[in-house]
Design a protein around this motif. Structure first.
Motif, PDB file in Angstrom:
ATOM      1  N   LEU A 136       1.477   0.454 -14.550  1.00 39.77           N
ATOM      2  CA  LEU A 136       0.132  -0.056 -14.271  1.00 39.77           C
ATOM      3  C   LEU A 136      -0.129  -0.151 -12.774  1.00 39.77           C
ATOM      4  CD1 LEU A 136      -2.499  -1.136 -15.375  1.00 39.77           C
ATOM      5  CD2 LEU A 136      -1.463  -3.416 -15.494  1.00 39.77           C
ATOM      6  N   ILE A 137       0.861  -0.626 -12.016  1.00 42.08           N
ATOM      7  CA  ILE A 137       0.712  -0.663 -10.554  1.00 42.08           C
ATOM      8  C   ILE A 137       0.519   0.751 -10.011  1.00 42.08           C
ATOM      9  CG2 ILE A 137       1.892  -1.181  -8.384  1.00 42.08           C
ATOM     10  CD1 ILE A 137       3.293  -3.485  -9.859  1.00 42.08           C
ATOM     11  N   SER A 138       1.304   1.684 -10.532  1.00 42.62           N
ATOM     12  CA  SER A 138       1.184   3.078 -10.111  1.00 42.62           C
ATOM     13  C   SER A 138      -0.194   3.646 -10.423  1.00 42.62           C
ATOM     14  CB  SER A 138       2.257   3.910 -10.801  1.00 42.62           C
ATOM     15  OG  SER A 138       2.069   5.280 -10.541  1.00 42.62           O
ATOM     16  N   ALA A 139      -0.710   3.357 -11.632  1.00 44.35           N
ATOM     17  CA  ALA A 139      -2.038   3.851 -11.999  1.00 44.35           C
ATOM     18  C   ALA A 139      -3.108   3.257 -11.095  1.00 44.35           C
ATOM     19  CB  ALA A 139      -2.322   3.504 -13.459  1.00 44.35           C
ATOM     20  N   SER A 140      -2.980   1.982 -10.741  1.00 47.37           N
ATOM     21  CA  SER A 140      -3.943   1.354  -9.831  1.00 47.37           C
ATOM     22  C   SER A 140      -3.911   2.017  -8.465  1.00 47.37           C
ATOM     23  CB  SER A 140      -3.630  -0.140  -9.697  1.00 47.37           C
ATOM     24  OG  SER A 140      -3.659  -0.791 -10.950  1.00 47.37           O
ATOM     25  N   ARG A 141      -2.713   2.297  -7.988  1.00 42.93           N
ATOM     26  CA  ARG A 141      -2.599   3.010  -6.710  1.00 42.93           C
ATOM     27  C   ARG A 141      -3.241   4.396  -6.783  1.00 42.93           C
ATOM     28  NH1 ARG A 141       3.384   2.538  -4.056  1.00 42.93           N
ATOM     29  NH2 ARG A 141       3.428   0.309  -3.575  1.00 42.93           N
ATOM     30  N   ALA A 142      -2.971   5.106  -7.874  1.00 44.64           N
ATOM     31  CA  ALA A 142      -3.498   6.463  -8.009  1.00 44.64           C
ATOM     32  C   ALA A 142      -5.025   6.464  -8.039  1.00 44.64           C
ATOM     33  CB  ALA A 142      -2.943   7.113  -9.273  1.00 44.64           C
ATOM     34  N   VAL A 143      -5.619   5.474  -8.731  1.00 39.71           N
ATOM     35  CA  VAL A 143      -7.079   5.396  -8.799  1.00 39.71           C
ATOM     36  C   VAL A 143      -7.660   5.108  -7.420  1.00 39.71           C
ATOM     37  CG1 VAL A 143      -9.007   4.070  -9.720  1.00 39.71           C
ATOM     38  CG2 VAL A 143      -7.153   4.751 -11.228  1.00 39.71           C
ATOM     39  N   SER A 144      -7.093   4.139  -6.704  1.00 33.67           N
ATOM     40  CA  SER A 144      -7.603   3.823  -5.362  1.00 33.67           C
ATOM     41  C   SER A 144      -7.442   5.008  -4.420  1.00 33.67           C
ATOM     42  CB  SER A 144      -6.881   2.598  -4.805  1.00 33.67           C
ATOM     43  OG  SER A 144      -5.498   2.844  -4.674  1.00 33.67           O
ATOM     44  N   ALA A 207      -3.841  15.166  -1.105  1.00 39.80           N
ATOM     45  CA  ALA A 207      -3.824  13.769  -1.555  1.00 39.80           C
ATOM     46  C   ALA A 207      -4.350  13.631  -2.980  1.00 39.80           C
ATOM     47  CB  ALA A 207      -4.661  12.918  -0.598  1.00 39.80           C
ATOM     48  N   GLU A 208      -5.341  14.440  -3.356  1.00 38.69           N
ATOM     49  CA  GLU A 208      -5.926  14.346  -4.689  1.00 38.69           C
ATOM     50  C   GLU A 208      -4.934  14.741  -5.778  1.00 38.69           C
ATOM     51  OE1 GLU A 208      -9.519  13.916  -6.089  1.00 38.69           O
ATOM     52  OE2 GLU A 208      -9.063  12.450  -4.556  1.00 38.69           O
ATOM     53  N   THR A 209      -3.987  15.585  -5.437  1.00 38.79           N
ATOM     54  CA  THR A 209      -2.990  16.008  -6.426  1.00 38.79           C
ATOM     55  C   THR A 209      -1.751  15.113  -6.423  1.00 38.79           C
ATOM     56  OG1 THR A 209      -2.143  17.608  -4.791  1.00 38.79           O
ATOM     57  CG2 THR A 209      -3.711  18.419  -6.418  1.00 38.79           C
ATOM     58  N   ASN A 210      -1.822  13.994  -5.678  1.00 38.87           N
ATOM     59  CA  ASN A 210      -0.716  13.026  -5.635  1.00 38.87           C
ATOM     60  C   ASN A 210       0.594  13.665  -5.171  1.00 38.87           C
ATOM     61  OD1 ASN A 210      -2.171  10.676  -6.665  1.00 38.87           O
ATOM     62  ND2 ASN A 210      -2.213  11.779  -8.610  1.00 38.87           N
ATOM     63  N   ARG A 211       0.492  14.491  -4.148  1.00 41.61           N
ATOM     64  CA  ARG A 211       1.682  15.149  -3.621  1.00 41.61           C
ATOM     65  C   ARG A 211       2.176  14.432  -2.382  1.00 41.61           C
ATOM     66  NH1 ARG A 211       4.407  19.128  -6.125  1.00 41.61           N
ATOM     67  NH2 ARG A 211       4.775  20.090  -4.110  1.00 41.61           N
ATOM     68  N   ALA A 212       3.491  14.495  -2.164  1.00 46.17           N
ATOM     69  CA  ALA A 212       4.066  13.917  -0.947  1.00 46.17           C
ATOM     70  C   ALA A 212       3.468  14.630   0.268  1.00 46.17           C
ATOM     71  CB  ALA A 212       5.578  14.094  -0.955  1.00 46.17           C
ATOM     72  N   PRO A 213       3.212  13.919   1.359  1.00 45.05           N
ATOM     73  CA  PRO A 213       3.556  12.510   1.604  1.00 45.05           C
ATOM     74  C   PRO A 213       2.532  11.508   1.064  1.00 45.05           C
ATOM     75  CG  PRO A 213       2.566  13.458   3.565  1.00 45.05           C
ATOM     76  CD  PRO A 213       2.623  14.567   2.545  1.00 45.05           C
ATOM     77  N   PHE A 214       1.676  11.934   0.145  1.00 48.01           N
ATOM     78  CA  PHE A 214       0.654  11.046  -0.408  1.00 48.01           C
ATOM     79  C   PHE A 214       0.928  10.707  -1.876  1.00 48.01           C
ATOM     80  CE2 PHE A 214      -1.652  13.954   2.593  1.00 48.01           C
ATOM     81  CZ  PHE A 214      -1.750  13.043   3.633  1.00 48.01           C
ATOM     82  N   ASP A 215       2.180  10.710  -2.298  1.00 50.19           N
ATOM     83  CA  ASP A 215       2.498  10.509  -3.713  1.00 50.19           C
ATOM     84  C   ASP A 215       2.763   9.034  -4.021  1.00 50.19           C
ATOM     85  OD1 ASP A 215       4.811  10.551  -2.215  1.00 50.19           O
ATOM     86  OD2 ASP A 215       6.043  11.288  -3.859  1.00 50.19           O
ATOM     87  N   LEU A 216       1.864   8.165  -3.578  1.00 52.06           N
ATOM     88  CA  LEU A 216       2.061   6.729  -3.812  1.00 52.06           C
ATOM     89  C   LEU A 216       1.927   6.371  -5.280  1.00 52.06           C
ATOM     90  CD1 LEU A 216       2.741   4.641  -1.642  1.00 52.06           C
ATOM     91  CD2 LEU A 216       1.836   6.737  -0.717  1.00 52.06           C
ATOM     92  N   GLY A 217       1.272   7.224  -6.069  1.00 55.64           N
ATOM     93  CA  GLY A 217       1.182   6.982  -7.500  1.00 55.64           C
ATOM     94  C   GLY A 217       2.460   7.296  -8.239  1.00 55.64           C
ATOM     95  N   GLU A 218       3.361   8.050  -7.593  1.00 53.43           N
ATOM     96  CA  GLU A 218       4.635   8.410  -8.226  1.00 53.43           C
ATOM     97  C   GLU A 218       5.804   8.091  -7.297  1.00 53.43           C
ATOM     98  OE1 GLU A 218       4.604  12.456  -9.513  1.00 53.43           O
ATOM     99  OE2 GLU A 218       2.489  12.397 -10.036  1.00 53.43           O
ATOM    100  N   ALA A 219       5.685   7.003  -6.569  1.00 56.16           N
ATOM    101  CA  ALA A 219       6.716   6.645  -5.590  1.00 56.16           C
ATOM    102  C   ALA A 219       7.987   6.228  -6.328  1.00 56.16           C
ATOM    103  CB  ALA A 219       6.210   5.520  -4.694  1.00 56.16           C
ATOM    104  N   VAL A 298       1.373   2.644   1.433  1.00 55.46           N
ATOM    105  CA  VAL A 298       0.113   2.629   0.684  1.00 55.46           C
ATOM    106  C   VAL A 298      -1.052   2.272   1.589  1.00 55.46           C
ATOM    107  CG1 VAL A 298       0.437   0.231  -0.064  1.00 55.46           C
ATOM    108  CG2 VAL A 298      -1.011   1.766  -1.407  1.00 55.46           C
ATOM    109  N   TRP A 299      -0.811   1.387   2.565  1.00 54.68           N
ATOM    110  CA  TRP A 299      -1.906   1.028   3.477  1.00 54.68           C
ATOM    111  C   TRP A 299      -2.198   2.163   4.446  1.00 54.68           C
ATOM    112  CZ3 TRP A 299      -3.910  -2.533   0.952  1.00 54.68           C
ATOM    113  CH2 TRP A 299      -3.147  -3.510   0.320  1.00 54.68           C
ATOM    114  N   GLY A 300      -1.156   2.845   4.899  1.00 55.24           N
ATOM    115  CA  GLY A 300      -1.387   4.008   5.756  1.00 55.24           C
ATOM    116  C   GLY A 300      -2.146   5.103   5.038  1.00 55.24           C
ATOM    117  N   LEU A 301      -1.847   5.261   3.737  1.00 59.99           N
ATOM    118  CA  LEU A 301      -2.552   6.258   2.918  1.00 59.99           C
ATOM    119  C   LEU A 301      -4.035   5.958   2.840  1.00 59.99           C
ATOM    120  CD1 LEU A 301      -2.352   8.599   0.711  1.00 59.99           C
ATOM    121  CD2 LEU A 301      -2.228   6.739  -0.926  1.00 59.99           C
TER     122      LEU A 301
END
Length: 327
Positions: A136-144, A207-219, A298-301
């Protein structure tokens, strides 16, 4: 009857193209990771490990799809389907060559954004229905993250629409016919900041595809496996294939908007081969970025989008409008 056969042919060809890419892009990534990290990657199953994707697919299909006891079963089962179906539908409007497009909509650009936006719903449903706090935390990150990066991406796409005067993807490519200086990311006759537009759009697509270095939804180091922590078998497999599918869509979309589509950099012999060369080059750049740069916080993202990319995209949009009005 002829139109029906044409549609069936396109469906079969698109399905084969998408299926092959979803299977072997995983191989490309794992071989690329091995090359960049100076180690041997896949080599056991088939020559150079080329049959490893088939072995992985068979293994996933043979595994049991386990539903957690407290999960919302209908939503849990629906989430991977929502992730996969819109991704495949997006290829209906992508022109690979002159006349090689299943449906040449005048609003093709809008259709891609509409279908791609549904991927966020799949991530949210997967995390919510799993009844797992990490998911759930991951999904919230991915949505934001997706909300933050869709804004500059849309603003940049609007800049291209203003410069070309159309949302028809085939027409956008045809306006870039000729040598490389005619491509949108280098053209100076419609905006002096098109290279900036290209950079913003490509960063947002990563970033839209949740890829590193922006993969905060799958950290993985923070959230186990992310929003699909509780998924096994082909439930997990569909999420992974959807991720690679959206990578392919993002690179195709970038090629159409900024890199001249199927046109040759030197102005001769245009064709689908040029479209694929540009698309796979961008995919390789995304693989290189993943295995080279560390994950951001996550804040840098979020700050990157809200504090830098969105103001830059807005300024670019205003400047493009003024440039078109004056010149």
């Amino acid at each position: 009857m002829e139109e029906f056969l044409r549609i069936i042919t396109y469906i079969v060809c698109i399905s084969a193209f998408v299926g092959a890419n979803l299977a072997w892009l995983g191989w490309v990534e794992r071989k690329g990771a091995g090359r960049l990290q100076r180690r041997t990657a896949l080599k056991e199953v088939g020559p150079f490990g080329l049959l490893q994707p088939l072995a992985d697919g068979l293994k996933l299909m043979s595994k049991q799809l386990h539903v957690p006891r407290d999960a919302d079963r209908p939503l849990y089962m629906l989430a991977p389907v929502i992730a996969m179906v819109p991704m495949i539908m997006t290829f209906v409007v992508i022109p690979f060559n002159e006349g090689l497009v299943p449906r040449d909509f005048n609003m093709g650009l809008l259709v891609i954004f509409a279908f791609a936006a549904l991927s966020v719903l799949a991530l949210l449903l997967g995390g919510w229905a799993s009844r797992n706090k990490y998911a759930l935390i991951s999904a919230s990150r991915a949505v934001s993250q997706n909300i933050a990066y869709e804004i500059p991406m849309l603003l940049t796409a609007i800049t291209v629409v203003m410069a070309t005067g159309t949302m028809n993807l085939t027409e956008i490519v045809n306006q870039q016919a000729g040598t490389i200086i005619k491509w949108n990311f280098l053209r100076l006759d419609n905006s002096i900041l098109m290279p900036v537009s290209f950079l913003i759009f490509f960063v947002c697509s990563v970033a839209e595809t949740n890829r590193a270095p922006f993969d905060l939804g799958e950290a993985e180091s923070e959230l186990i496996a992310g929003f699909h922590t509780e998924y096994s078998g082909m439930g997990f497999g569909l999420f992974m294939m959807a991720e690679y599918g959206y990578i392919l869509i993002g690179c195709c979309f970038t090629t159409i908007l900024f890199l001249g589509g199927w046109h040759c950099p030197f102005g001769f012999y245009p064709g689908i081969h040029w479209f694929l060369i540009k698309t796979y080059f961008l995919i390789w750049v995304i693989v290189w970025i993943r295995w080279t740069f560390p994950r951001v916080t996550v804040w840098g993202l979020l700050n990157l989008s809200w504090m830098y990319l969105i103001p830059a995209a807005l300024f670019n949009l205003i400047l493009t409008g003024a440039f078109l009005k004056v010149f």
